[in-house]
Every structure is written in C-alpha cells, then in structure tokens.
Design an enzyme around this catalytic site. Structure first.
Site, PDB file in Angstrom:
ATOM      1  N   ARG A 203      83.957  79.205 -46.579  1.00  0.00           N
ATOM      2  CA  ARG A 203      83.128  80.376 -46.275  1.00  0.00           C
ATOM      3  C   ARG A 203      82.960  80.494 -44.754  1.00  0.00           C
ATOM      4  O   ARG A 203      83.255  79.561 -44.009  1.00  0.00           O
ATOM      5  CB  ARG A 203      81.738  80.214 -46.919  1.00  0.00           C
ATOM      6  CG  ARG A 203      81.723  80.157 -48.439  1.00  0.00           C
ATOM      7  CD  ARG A 203      81.873  81.503 -49.092  1.00  0.00           C
ATOM      8  NE  ARG A 203      80.917  82.481 -48.615  1.00  0.00           N
ATOM      9  CZ  ARG A 203      80.956  83.795 -48.921  1.00  0.00           C
ATOM     10  NH1 ARG A 203      81.898  84.257 -49.711  1.00  0.00           N
ATOM     11  NH2 ARG A 203      80.064  84.627 -48.445  1.00  0.00           N
TER      12      ARG A 203
ATOM     13  N   SER B   4      81.341  98.344 -52.196  1.00  0.00           N
ATOM     14  CA  SER B   4      82.008  99.624 -51.996  1.00  0.00           C
ATOM     15  C   SER B   4      83.535  99.555 -52.107  1.00  0.00           C
ATOM     16  O   SER B   4      84.134 100.209 -52.956  1.00  0.00           O
ATOM     17  CB  SER B   4      81.603 100.191 -50.631  1.00  0.00           C
ATOM     18  OG  SER B   4      82.373 101.306 -50.309  1.00  0.00           O
ATOM     19  N   TRP B   5      84.196  98.786 -51.228  1.00  0.00           N
ATOM     20  CA  TRP B   5      85.670  98.844 -51.306  1.00  0.00           C
ATOM     21  C   TRP B   5      86.188  98.095 -52.521  1.00  0.00           C
ATOM     22  O   TRP B   5      87.236  98.431 -53.054  1.00  0.00           O
ATOM     23  CB  TRP B   5      86.350  98.501 -49.981  1.00  0.00           C
ATOM     24  CG  TRP B   5      86.565  97.084 -49.545  1.00  0.00           C
ATOM     25  CD1 TRP B   5      85.807  96.003 -49.826  1.00  0.00           C
ATOM     26  CD2 TRP B   5      87.647  96.618 -48.703  1.00  0.00           C
ATOM     27  NE1 TRP B   5      86.327  94.893 -49.196  1.00  0.00           N
ATOM     28  CE2 TRP B   5      87.458  95.234 -48.506  1.00  0.00           C
ATOM     29  CE3 TRP B   5      88.747  97.213 -48.089  1.00  0.00           C
ATOM     30  CZ2 TRP B   5      88.314  94.460 -47.717  1.00  0.00           C
ATOM     31  CZ3 TRP B   5      89.605  96.445 -47.321  1.00  0.00           C
ATOM     32  CH2 TRP B   5      89.387  95.090 -47.138  1.00  0.00           C
TER      33      TRP B   5
ATOM     34  N   TYR C 133      88.334  81.576 -45.702  1.00  0.00           N
ATOM     35  CA  TYR C 133      88.053  82.991 -45.944  1.00  0.00           C
ATOM     36  C   TYR C 133      89.099  83.910 -45.317  1.00  0.00           C
ATOM     37  O   TYR C 133      90.242  83.871 -45.708  1.00  0.00           O
ATOM     38  CB  TYR C 133      86.642  83.255 -45.425  1.00  0.00           C
ATOM     39  CG  TYR C 133      85.781  84.130 -46.309  1.00  0.00           C
ATOM     40  CD1 TYR C 133      85.820  84.048 -47.681  1.00  0.00           C
ATOM     41  CD2 TYR C 133      84.902  85.058 -45.731  1.00  0.00           C
ATOM     42  CE1 TYR C 133      85.003  84.863 -48.456  1.00  0.00           C
ATOM     43  CE2 TYR C 133      84.081  85.859 -46.510  1.00  0.00           C
ATOM     44  CZ  TYR C 133      84.140  85.756 -47.870  1.00  0.00           C
ATOM     45  OH  TYR C 133      83.329  86.558 -48.628  1.00  0.00           O
ATOM     46  N   TRP C 134      88.759  84.717 -44.329  1.00  0.00           N
ATOM     47  CA  TRP C 134      89.718  85.665 -43.757  1.00  0.00           C
ATOM     48  C   TRP C 134      90.416  85.095 -42.526  1.00  0.00           C
ATOM     49  O   TRP C 134      90.956  85.844 -41.720  1.00  0.00           O
ATOM     50  CB  TRP C 134      89.020  86.988 -43.417  1.00  0.00           C
ATOM     51  CG  TRP C 134      88.507  87.720 -44.628  1.00  0.00           C
ATOM     52  CD1 TRP C 134      87.249  87.664 -45.155  1.00  0.00           C
ATOM     53  CD2 TRP C 134      89.242  88.626 -45.476  1.00  0.00           C
ATOM     54  NE1 TRP C 134      87.160  88.470 -46.275  1.00  0.00           N
ATOM     55  CE2 TRP C 134      88.360  89.079 -46.495  1.00  0.00           C
ATOM     56  CE3 TRP C 134      90.569  89.091 -45.471  1.00  0.00           C
ATOM     57  CZ2 TRP C 134      88.754  89.975 -47.496  1.00  0.00           C
ATOM     58  CZ3 TRP C 134      90.956  89.989 -46.469  1.00  0.00           C
ATOM     59  CH2 TRP C 134      90.052  90.413 -47.466  1.00  0.00           C
TER      60      TRP C 134
ATOM     61  N   GLN D 181      81.876 100.211 -45.844  1.00  0.00           N
ATOM     62  CA  GLN D 181      83.132  99.448 -45.924  1.00  0.00           C
ATOM     63  C   GLN D 181      84.300 100.441 -45.848  1.00  0.00           C
ATOM     64  O   GLN D 181      84.090 101.650 -45.911  1.00  0.00           O
ATOM     65  CB  GLN D 181      83.190  98.643 -47.238  1.00  0.00           C
ATOM     66  CG  GLN D 181      82.572  97.255 -47.116  1.00  0.00           C
ATOM     67  CD  GLN D 181      82.788  96.396 -48.347  1.00  0.00           C
ATOM     68  OE1 GLN D 181      82.853  96.888 -49.459  1.00  0.00           O
ATOM     69  NE2 GLN D 181      82.876  95.090 -48.147  1.00  0.00           N
TER      70      GLN D 181
ATOM     71  N   TYR E 242      71.533  86.758 -54.216  1.00  0.00           N
ATOM     72  CA  TYR E 242      72.500  87.136 -53.168  1.00  0.00           C
ATOM     73  C   TYR E 242      71.733  87.349 -51.876  1.00  0.00           C
ATOM     74  O   TYR E 242      70.704  88.038 -51.858  1.00  0.00           O
ATOM     75  CB  TYR E 242      73.280  88.418 -53.534  1.00  0.00           C
ATOM     76  CG  TYR E 242      74.292  88.751 -52.446  1.00  0.00           C
ATOM     77  CD1 TYR E 242      75.501  88.054 -52.371  1.00  0.00           C
ATOM     78  CD2 TYR E 242      74.011  89.705 -51.468  1.00  0.00           C
ATOM     79  CE1 TYR E 242      76.402  88.307 -51.354  1.00  0.00           C
ATOM     80  CE2 TYR E 242      74.919  89.965 -50.440  1.00  0.00           C
ATOM     81  CZ  TYR E 242      76.116  89.265 -50.386  1.00  0.00           C
ATOM     82  OH  TYR E 242      76.996  89.501 -49.372  1.00  0.00           O
TER      83      TYR E 242
ATOM     84  N   ASP F 164      85.466  89.830 -43.260  1.00  0.00           N
ATOM     85  CA  ASP F 164      84.265  89.380 -42.556  1.00  0.00           C
ATOM     86  C   ASP F 164      84.447  88.467 -41.355  1.00  0.00           C
ATOM     87  O   ASP F 164      83.976  88.761 -40.273  1.00  0.00           O
ATOM     88  CB  ASP F 164      83.332  88.683 -43.550  1.00  0.00           C
ATOM     89  CG  ASP F 164      83.068  89.546 -44.781  1.00  0.00           C
ATOM     90  OD1 ASP F 164      83.569  90.678 -44.849  1.00  0.00           O
ATOM     91  OD2 ASP F 164      82.353  89.081 -45.680  1.00  0.00           O
TER      92      ASP F 164
ATOM     93  N   TYR G  33      79.008  87.439 -56.191  1.00  0.00           N
ATOM     94  CA  TYR G  33      78.666  88.808 -55.761  1.00  0.00           C
ATOM     95  C   TYR G  33      78.147  89.611 -56.956  1.00  0.00           C
ATOM     96  O   TYR G  33      78.888  90.388 -57.566  1.00  0.00           O
ATOM     97  CB  TYR G  33      79.909  89.500 -55.179  1.00  0.00           C
ATOM     98  CG  TYR G  33      80.680  88.665 -54.168  1.00  0.00           C
ATOM     99  CD1 TYR G  33      80.120  88.347 -52.931  1.00  0.00           C
ATOM    100  CD2 TYR G  33      81.962  88.207 -54.455  1.00  0.00           C
ATOM    101  CE1 TYR G  33      80.829  87.581 -52.005  1.00  0.00           C
ATOM    102  CE2 TYR G  33      82.678  87.447 -53.534  1.00  0.00           C
ATOM    103  CZ  TYR G  33      82.104  87.136 -52.320  1.00  0.00           C
ATOM    104  OH  TYR G  33      82.810  86.381 -51.415  1.00  0.00           O
TER     105      TYR G  33
ATOM    106  N   GLU H  50      89.641  84.755 -55.932  1.00  0.00           N
ATOM    107  CA  GLU H  50      89.232  85.637 -54.830  1.00  0.00           C
ATOM    108  C   GLU H  50      90.253  85.569 -53.687  1.00  0.00           C
ATOM    109  O   GLU H  50      90.662  86.583 -53.145  1.00  0.00           O
ATOM    110  CB  GLU H  50      87.851  85.172 -54.353  1.00  0.00           C
ATOM    111  CG  GLU H  50      87.210  86.047 -53.296  1.00  0.00           C
ATOM    112  CD  GLU H  50      85.861  85.506 -52.850  1.00  0.00           C
ATOM    113  OE1 GLU H  50      85.462  84.407 -53.320  1.00  0.00           O
ATOM    114  OE2 GLU H  50      85.201  86.167 -52.022  1.00  0.00           O
TER     115      GLU H  50
END
Ligand code: 9WN
Length: 463
Positions: free
Chosen positions: A223, A52-53, A376-377, A126, A101, A188, A47, A420
């Site tokens: 990812r 933002s966040w 990831y999430w 965000q 990116y 995400d 990245y 991360e």
C-alpha cells in the site's frame, strides 16, 4: 463474500488451466458477490463504497453479463453528481460504518457543501471513463430502444461532467484539466506525483488524529506509505476547507498536476460523446472540436520527444516529471493521436521498460532504480490501464500488439485470479482477491474478437 473471506479466498489461486468458460464463471461470480443494492463495490474487503472510475470499468463488464445492472451502476453514481457537474470519486453507502473505510464521509463533510445534490460523497473526482462505458453498454444492448432511453438520461450529465473538468479545472490555462489530489488520477502513489508531492510537508500528527484503515486489511508493503497518506490527508483537507471551490486554485492549492492519462480519457470521452450525440439528437460537432483540441494540447504540452512518452506536468512549477509511468502510454486511447506519437508509444510499450509480452505492462518503468514490484502503482500490473492500452492499440490498427496484450492479461488472470493488482515479475496476485474491475474487464476481453479464444465457450446460452 465478506470482508475477511475475500482476502483469504483460496479459489483465487487455483485458476491455472481454467477454460474460458470457467474464467467467465469466476469473473461473473465476483461481480455478483460485489453487487450491493444499486451499485457494485470494488472489493468487499478494502473498498466497501462506490468508486467513480471503478463504476465505469465495471459497467463495461456488466454490459456482457447483466446490462440492467450496468446502467443502474452508472445511474447510481450520476445521481450523486454535484450541481457544478463534478462526479464524486466516492459515493458512500450510508449503511457502511465510518470505521470501515478511511477517509469516510465524516472527513469529507460533503453534506455541508453548497451544490451537493444528494448522497454522502467525496468532493474530488476521478478520470471520466463513464462516456466510454455508457457507449459500450449501449452498443452491446439487445434492446437499442431501451438503451437509447438510458443514454438520453446520461448524456446531459456526461456533458456537465466534461464541462466541469474542462472549465473549472483548467487551472494551467492551456485547456487541460488539472487534478487537485493524487487520488483523482486513480493512480494514487504513482511516481508521477513524487516531485509535486515533495513540496507538501509531512505532518505525522495527522496520522495520529486520523487512523488509516487500509493497512488493517491489506499488507502494509503493498500500500502507499504513511508519508504518502499524511500528504493525501493534508491535501484533501485544504480542498475541503476551501469548500471544494476551484476558483483561484492556482495561487493557493498545494497539489496541481496535469496527468496525461486523465486528460487522454477526457479527450476520448469527447470523441465518444460525439457518437452519442448522434443517437440522442444533439450536435456532435462541439465534441469533435474538443476531442481534437485536447489531443493537440496534450501533445504540445505533455509529450517529451526525448523519452518518447507523455509525462505529468506540475502546474505549480511548470516542470514535466521525469518519471516514466503507465499514464504516459495512455494517450494511445485518443483516436486522433498523430502517427508519430502512436509509433513512439507502441515502441515504449514494447521496450524493456514496459515490455508487453508474457505479462501485461507494469505501472512503472521496470528499469527505474525505484521500481517497486509490490507497492501499488509503483510497479505492479493493473488490468484497467492495460485494458485502456489494449483499446488504444486496437483503435490505431496495431492488432498484433493488442492481441499479445490481451493474451497476457487473460493468461495472468487465469493463473492468479481476479486480483486488484499483480506482481510484475512473478504474476502473483496482490491486494484485494475478488476485485470488481479485474473481473469486469475479463468479461470484455473474453468476449472480444481475437485469435486465441474459443468463441463457442462464450455463447450466451453457456454463459
Ligand atoms: C482511494 C477503488 C480505488 C480505485 C483507485 C485505487 C484505490 C483508493 C484507496 O482504490 O484508491 O481512492 O483507498 O487506495 O488506487 O484507482 O479507484 O478501487
């Protein structure tokens, strides 16, 4: 550190046995290496712009290490705020190549947009963690007067950011903000969006025209999938092609969701702005009213007594998603959350589904059939959401649970480095190896009062 060395850095696997002081040094080294001119990049490898966040979480850590940089990071972000108040989710570095990116500035095409003030940016947002971050820098500042000047610069911009979200994004009409893209949540590929995304057709041709870059530098299985990306691009293109306008979104936009974490942060920001208003000579009352209203609506609209958790609502269908995600625990950060919900969220955080203990909470219910340790999430442990949960537990007087969570976070980072995200079963680090918000929040956790840490190791002279 450059793009290739970050993903191979051996030092990040050599953390076991690190002292608090050693961990402090490692975390500050990550932040120093990721500093770029006037902002911090989340990761050089993955990245290479300003997010933002991330900027908010990073500022919380920089407040302990380099306060001038903390203010600068927030100011760089807010210098790119649009005239309608939205704070873009990425501010692109013009010196970074488009190929580094995706989707980059050419895709977002923001210079053509009316109301964009400066810089190359995306047109989505965000979660607004920035008021909380600004307040954290201010309250730690050695020179309160100078910090007050920074607050006076930021305060009206933070108010505009909130107004944008509360007015233009009130798509559901109940007083909560809707996100128009999964990237706006910061979570995400969370299972919280699966149902809403299922209604968005996958156009595989989009991925032939637009090449993903993330899978060149990160493992594909860690990812979001190609189908996720095809949908992300399609939704972003619809919003872009509508000139990023929010009027009439309800009838035409393919993805509209009320996220409990996003709205809890929005409410907590109002609460923080009330304190800030006192310092800058503004009226705190409207902020308190808004914090109270958001909390009430969040409980009425997104809390499910059957699960004891908050859930995302698909504004297009009106349905609450059944998925139990970490976002459903985050309303704990609202100071005015009623006792019944506080008790329920603590119980959920300690249940086998999330299980604060040896490890911090995962991003998704461990017992769900589609829990995925690596993707990831959809399972992995992330430090930023755990840090929010920790603040929430402390704020509601659950110091014992907060201490357990803090020890779990620091133990994990000590062992596996400033990654991360982390495998929620083994604790192994995944994704970028030198990730800024993990490093920044490590500093805040180390500096917090608590039983387990050697405070002397962190005295300013030894930092
Ligand atoms: C898309 C920068 C960002 C975080 C998000 C995280 C990830 C971007 C991506 O990285 O999202 O915005 O390319 O995957 O999900 O929370 O802000 O660290």
């Amino acid at each position: 550190m450059n793009r290739t060395t970050e993903l191979t850095a051996p030092a990040d696997h050599a953390g076991a046995g690190l002292t608090d002081e050693g961990l402090w040094r490692r975390a500050t080294a990550v932040l120093d290496a990721n500093w770029e001119r006037d902002h911090t990049v989340p990761s050089r490898a993955l990245y290479p712009h300003q997010w933002s966040w991330d900027a908010a979480f990073i500022a919380v850590g920089l407040a302990h290490h380099a306060p001038a940089r903390a203010w600068q990071d927030l100011r760089s972000l807010f210098a790119a705020q649009w005239s309608d108040g939205r704070v873009p989710h990425i501010v692109f570095d013009p010196d970074v190549a488009e190929r580094d990116y995706f989707p980059g500035p050419a895709f977002w095409d923001s210079p053509a947009m009316p109301g964009r003030l400066s810089g190359l940016t995306t047109g989505i947002v965000q979660p607004p963690v920035h008021a909380i971050a600004a307040w954290e820098i201010y309250r730690r500042a050695p020179d309160r007067e100078a910090a007050g000047t920074q607050l006076r610069w930021l305060y009206p911009r933070l108010v505009q950011q909130q107004s944008y979200l509360l007015a233009r994004r009130n798509v559901g009409g109940a007083g909560l903000a809707s996100i128009v893209h999964p990237w706006e949540s910061g979570l995400d590929n969370s299972p919280a969006w699966d149902q809403a995304l299922a209604a968005v057709p996958v156009d595989s041709d989009l991925l032939r025209r637009h090449r993903r870059q993330d899978t060149n530098v990160a493992v594909q299985a860690h990812r979001p999938t190609d189908d996720d990306y095809a949908r992300y691009i399609a939704i972003a293109a619809v919003y872009r092609d509508g000139d990023y306008l929010d009027a009439g979104l309800a009838g035409r936009h393919p993805f509209l969701v009320e996220c409990p974490a996003f709205n809890a942060i929005l409410g907590a920001a109002e609460h923080t702005l009330a304190a800030m208003a006192e310092v800058v000579g503004a009226d705190p009352a409207p902020h308190r009213d808004r914090a109270e209203r958001i909390t009430r609506v969040l409980v009425d609209r997104l809390f499910d007594p059957a699960t004891g958790l908050f859930h995302a609502r698909d504004v297009r269908t009106g349905a609450l998603t059944p998925a139990r995600c970490v976002s459903g625990l985050l309303p704990l950060i609202l100071p005015g959350l009623p006792d019944a919900q506080v008790a329920s969220l603590r119980a959920a955080a300690e249940s086998p589904r999330f299980g604060v203990g040896e490890l911090p909470v995962p991003s998704y219910d461990r017992t769900a059939a589609d829990f995925d340790r690596l993707r990831y999430w959809r399972g992995p442990v992330w430090i930023n959401v755990n840090w929010l949960l920790w603040r929430g537990l402390r704020g509601h007087g659950h110091g014992d649970a907060a201490d357990t969570l803090r020890a779990a976070m620091l133990g994990l980072i000590r062992r596996s480095g400033c990654h991360e995200y982390f495998d929620p079963v083994t604790g192994a680090g995944i994704g970028a190896a030198a990730f800024s918000w993990t490093a920044a929040l490590t500093l805040d956790l180390l500096a917090a009062p608590g039983p387990a840490l050697k405070r002397a190791a962190l005295s300013p002279s030894k930092r």
